[in-house]
Design a protein around this motif. Structure first.
Motif, PDB file in Angstrom:
ATOM      1  N   ASP A 239       0.774  -1.232  -0.168  1.00  0.00           N
ATOM      2  CA  ASP A 239      -0.038   0.224   0.054  1.00  0.00           C
ATOM      3  C   ASP A 239       0.776   1.256   0.197  1.00  0.00           C
ATOM      4  O   ASP A 239       1.972   1.192   0.859  1.00  0.00           O
ATOM      5  CB  ASP A 239      -0.799  -0.084   1.156  1.00  0.00           C
ATOM      6  CG  ASP A 239      -2.023   1.060   1.106  1.00  0.00           C
ATOM      7  OD1 ASP A 239      -1.638   2.271   1.822  1.00  0.00           O
ATOM      8  OD2 ASP A 239      -3.042   0.801   0.722  1.00  0.00           O
ATOM      9  N   VAL A 347      -0.059  -3.537   4.547  1.00  0.00           N
ATOM     10  CA  VAL A 347      -1.189  -2.520   4.499  1.00  0.00           C
ATOM     11  C   VAL A 347      -1.335  -1.795   6.006  1.00  0.00           C
ATOM     12  O   VAL A 347      -0.719  -2.426   6.615  1.00  0.00           O
ATOM     13  CB  VAL A 347      -2.598  -3.367   4.420  1.00  0.00           C
ATOM     14  CG1 VAL A 347      -2.938  -3.968   2.904  1.00  0.00           C
ATOM     15  CG2 VAL A 347      -2.751  -4.402   5.275  1.00  0.00           C
ATOM     16  N   PHE A 350      -6.230  -2.655   9.310  1.00  0.00           N
ATOM     17  CA  PHE A 350      -7.614  -2.480   8.524  1.00  0.00           C
ATOM     18  C   PHE A 350      -8.741  -2.472   9.413  1.00  0.00           C
ATOM     19  O   PHE A 350      -8.812  -2.969  10.662  1.00  0.00           O
ATOM     20  CB  PHE A 350      -7.623  -3.604   7.331  1.00  0.00           C
ATOM     21  CG  PHE A 350      -7.608  -4.932   7.888  1.00  0.00           C
ATOM     22  CD1 PHE A 350      -8.648  -5.500   8.440  1.00  0.00           C
ATOM     23  CD2 PHE A 350      -6.059  -5.407   8.053  1.00  0.00           C
ATOM     24  CE1 PHE A 350      -8.209  -6.846   9.283  1.00  0.00           C
ATOM     25  CE2 PHE A 350      -5.966  -6.902   8.543  1.00  0.00           C
ATOM     26  CZ  PHE A 350      -7.023  -7.441   9.214  1.00  0.00           C
ATOM     27  N   GLN A 354     -13.593  -6.466   9.239  1.00  0.00           N
ATOM     28  CA  GLN A 354     -13.182  -7.264   8.209  1.00  0.00           C
ATOM     29  C   GLN A 354     -12.244  -8.677   8.659  1.00  0.00           C
ATOM     30  O   GLN A 354     -11.583  -8.536   9.616  1.00  0.00           O
ATOM     31  CB  GLN A 354     -12.139  -6.478   7.292  1.00  0.00           C
ATOM     32  CG  GLN A 354     -12.825  -5.461   6.310  1.00  0.00           C
ATOM     33  CD  GLN A 354     -11.950  -4.810   5.473  1.00  0.00           C
ATOM     34  OE1 GLN A 354     -11.814  -3.439   5.494  1.00  0.00           O
ATOM     35  NE2 GLN A 354     -11.007  -5.290   4.820  1.00  0.00           N
ATOM     36  N   PRO A 357      -7.649  -8.024   4.433  1.00  0.00           N
ATOM     37  CA  PRO A 357      -7.912  -6.795   3.516  1.00  0.00           C
ATOM     38  C   PRO A 357      -8.168  -7.698   2.048  1.00  0.00           C
ATOM     39  O   PRO A 357      -7.569  -8.672   1.712  1.00  0.00           O
ATOM     40  CB  PRO A 357      -6.732  -6.259   3.397  1.00  0.00           C
ATOM     41  CG  PRO A 357      -6.166  -6.576   4.716  1.00  0.00           C
ATOM     42  CD  PRO A 357      -6.527  -7.891   5.099  1.00  0.00           C
ATOM     43  N   TRP A 371      -2.641 -11.581   1.945  1.00  0.00           N
ATOM     44  CA  TRP A 371      -2.187 -10.317   2.228  1.00  0.00           C
ATOM     45  C   TRP A 371      -0.964 -10.025   3.091  1.00  0.00           C
ATOM     46  O   TRP A 371      -0.375  -9.031   3.506  1.00  0.00           O
ATOM     47  CB  TRP A 371      -3.101  -9.399   2.897  1.00  0.00           C
ATOM     48  CG  TRP A 371      -3.597  -9.911   4.091  1.00  0.00           C
ATOM     49  CD1 TRP A 371      -4.548 -10.651   4.482  1.00  0.00           C
ATOM     50  CD2 TRP A 371      -3.143  -9.044   5.671  1.00  0.00           C
ATOM     51  NE1 TRP A 371      -4.856 -11.038   5.717  1.00  0.00           N
ATOM     52  CE2 TRP A 371      -3.986 -10.252   6.375  1.00  0.00           C
ATOM     53  CE3 TRP A 371      -2.535  -8.254   5.940  1.00  0.00           C
ATOM     54  CZ2 TRP A 371      -3.913 -10.033   7.857  1.00  0.00           C
ATOM     55  CZ3 TRP A 371      -2.217  -8.121   7.327  1.00  0.00           C
ATOM     56  CH2 TRP A 371      -3.133  -8.781   8.145  1.00  0.00           C
TER      57      TRP A 371
END
Length: 451
Positions: A239, A347, A350, A354, A357, A371
């Motif tokens: 990211d 990342v 998050f 969730q 991701p 991920w």
């Protein structure tokens, strides 16, 4: 505070107080004490603790109270620590987001709407919130490093055998390891000095005096050759917010005396190695349990076990061949470099609702494992890897830097991490517990261990 983050899921306050009083008595009497004497510690809920409920985050073991400590807990208690409870985990430590049907979701102390990572997510959140001094964890696909990154603490995945595991159904396996976490690199190294060392019950245990890890750590990296790769040589998407947070920190290593070059080993085959050997091990350890009561387990765990069930002998043989080739390429890489710097997580933390991701930098993430490649590719090499606090995103979310060194070179990783930590002091930034209404611990709602 625990009522918000849900990090410590089982308390044993009466036992902890009794052990603390005994620790005080021994100290006052001048008796020999260990390196963790009197430190309050909450242990990972996948590590057996005698007399303390150990659920593995599974409804199948919701009332399980082991009769004996496993080896890592033996060593923590033997070093003088006072165990006061257990830290939350994903179901059977599967996945890098901590939630289960027994205790619920562990939330990030820097933003309770975000994940604390996993599988040592309860441990990382408890450290960040000041609930425990040091913490034990385990790591197959990043479970010590991902939550350390998400919670702005330190997590070390040691080389296989550095912290021997016992008992275990797969004593020769090297993909999963146990290791230490702390709020600083020095604290993490201190815990490593207590839990490392040989043991005849483990066939892969590494010889050597573990007290070496308690020595003073370096603050000068003069002469060290360090490689930096923002994306594992193009092997994984990262990211943009993570890249932007880490890039300004890399010159710090030059200021500390090291030479920096952008370079990466060839991680070819790491995907197949990790996925195959993980699935094989999951099926070996959990296949029969899930077959008996499939309704008690989350879908992603059942999927991973099904992948293992479908493996053939040639599948495992090919993975082992690729494993050897990967190790040799990485071994040669570390003849040229003393350390490799990588993003710990691809990342930012998050949303806690969730499971994982589903997209990174425009690339679809199909499974709960995808991920995590920035950490599990490293797991497949057998190298030690340290996650240290490195930066914060503009919205105040932690970003960790992963420091990888040659096989069995934990001391080098600790030295590099400590020097960086002392130069940047990013790890000093603690969550604003008062703003979250967490100024006083609330233990009244914590579940007690069954008698």
């Amino acid at each position: 505070m625990n009522g918000v983050v849900n990090a410590v899921v089982t308390l044993v306050p009466d036992d902890a107080r009794a052990r603390a009083r005994e620790a005080d008595r021994r100290l006052a009497a001048g008796e020999p004490v260990g390196p963790l004497h009197g430190l309050p510690v909450a242990c990972k809920d996948t590590h057996d603790t005698a007399g303390i409920r150990t659920t593995f985050g599974s409804r199948a073991l919701a009332d399980n109270v082991p009769e004996a400590d496993e080896l890592i807990i033996e060593r923590i208690r033997g070093a003088g620590a006072v165990v006061f409870g257990k830290t939350n985990v994903p179901e059977f430590a599967a996945g890098s987001h901590t939630f289960n049907d027994v205790f619920g979701v562990t939330r990030n102390p820097y933003d309770p709407n975000r994940s604390a990572g996993g599988s040592s997510g309860g441990a990382a959140a408890a450290l960040a919130a000041g609930m425990t001094s040091v913490a034990d964890g385990s790591d197959m696909g990043g479970s010590l490093r991902n939550p350390a990154s998400f919670c702005n603490v330190v997590g070390l995945r040691p080389s296989p055998g550095r912290v021997p595991s016992w008992p275990t159904a797969v004593p020769w396996a090297t993909m999963g390891v146990q290791g230490p976490m702390g709020r600083t690199v020095a604290d993490t190294a201190l815990l490593l000095s207590a839990i490392a060392g040989p043991d005849p019950r483990s066939p892969i245990a590494i010889d050597g005096d573990p007290s070496v890890f308690a020595r003073p750590l370096a603050t000068d990296l003069t002469g060290m050759r360090i490689a930096w790769s923002p994306d594992l040589g193009g092997a994984v998407p990262v990211d943009g917010a993570v890249r932007d947070a880490l890039a300004p920190q890399i010159p710090v290593f030059e200021q500390l005396g090291a030479t920096i070059q952008e370079a990466s080993p060839d991680f070819g085959g790491a995907e197949e190695v990790f996925r195959t050997l993980r699935a094989w091990q999951f099926h070996r350890m959990l296949g029969e349990v899930v077959e008996r009561s499939p309704e008690l387990f989350k879908d992603s765990l059942k999927w991973n076990i099904d992948v293992g069930r479908a493996l053939s002998g040639p599948d495992v043989s090919r993975a082992e061949q690729l494993h050897g080739r990967l190790f040799e390429r990485v071994r040669r890489f570390f003849e040229r470099y003393d350390a490799l710097l990588l993003p710990t997580v691809q990342v930012l933390p998050f949303p806690a609702e969730q499971e994982f991701p589903v997209e990174i930098d425009g690339v679809r993430q199909e499974t709960y494992l995808d991920w995590m490649r920035s950490v599990y590719f490293v797991s497949a090499t057998g190298c030690p890897a340290l996650s240290v606090p490195a930066a914060f995103s503009p919205e105040g979310l932690p970003v960790g830097l992963q420091i990888v060194t040659a096989h069995r070179a934990e001391l080098t990783a600790l030295d590099v991490g400590h020097a960086f930590e002392q130069a940047t002091r990013v790890g000093d930034r603690r969550p604003d517990l008062v703003a979250l209404g967490l100024e006083a611990p609330d233990v009244s709602r914590l579940p007690r261990s069954p008698e």
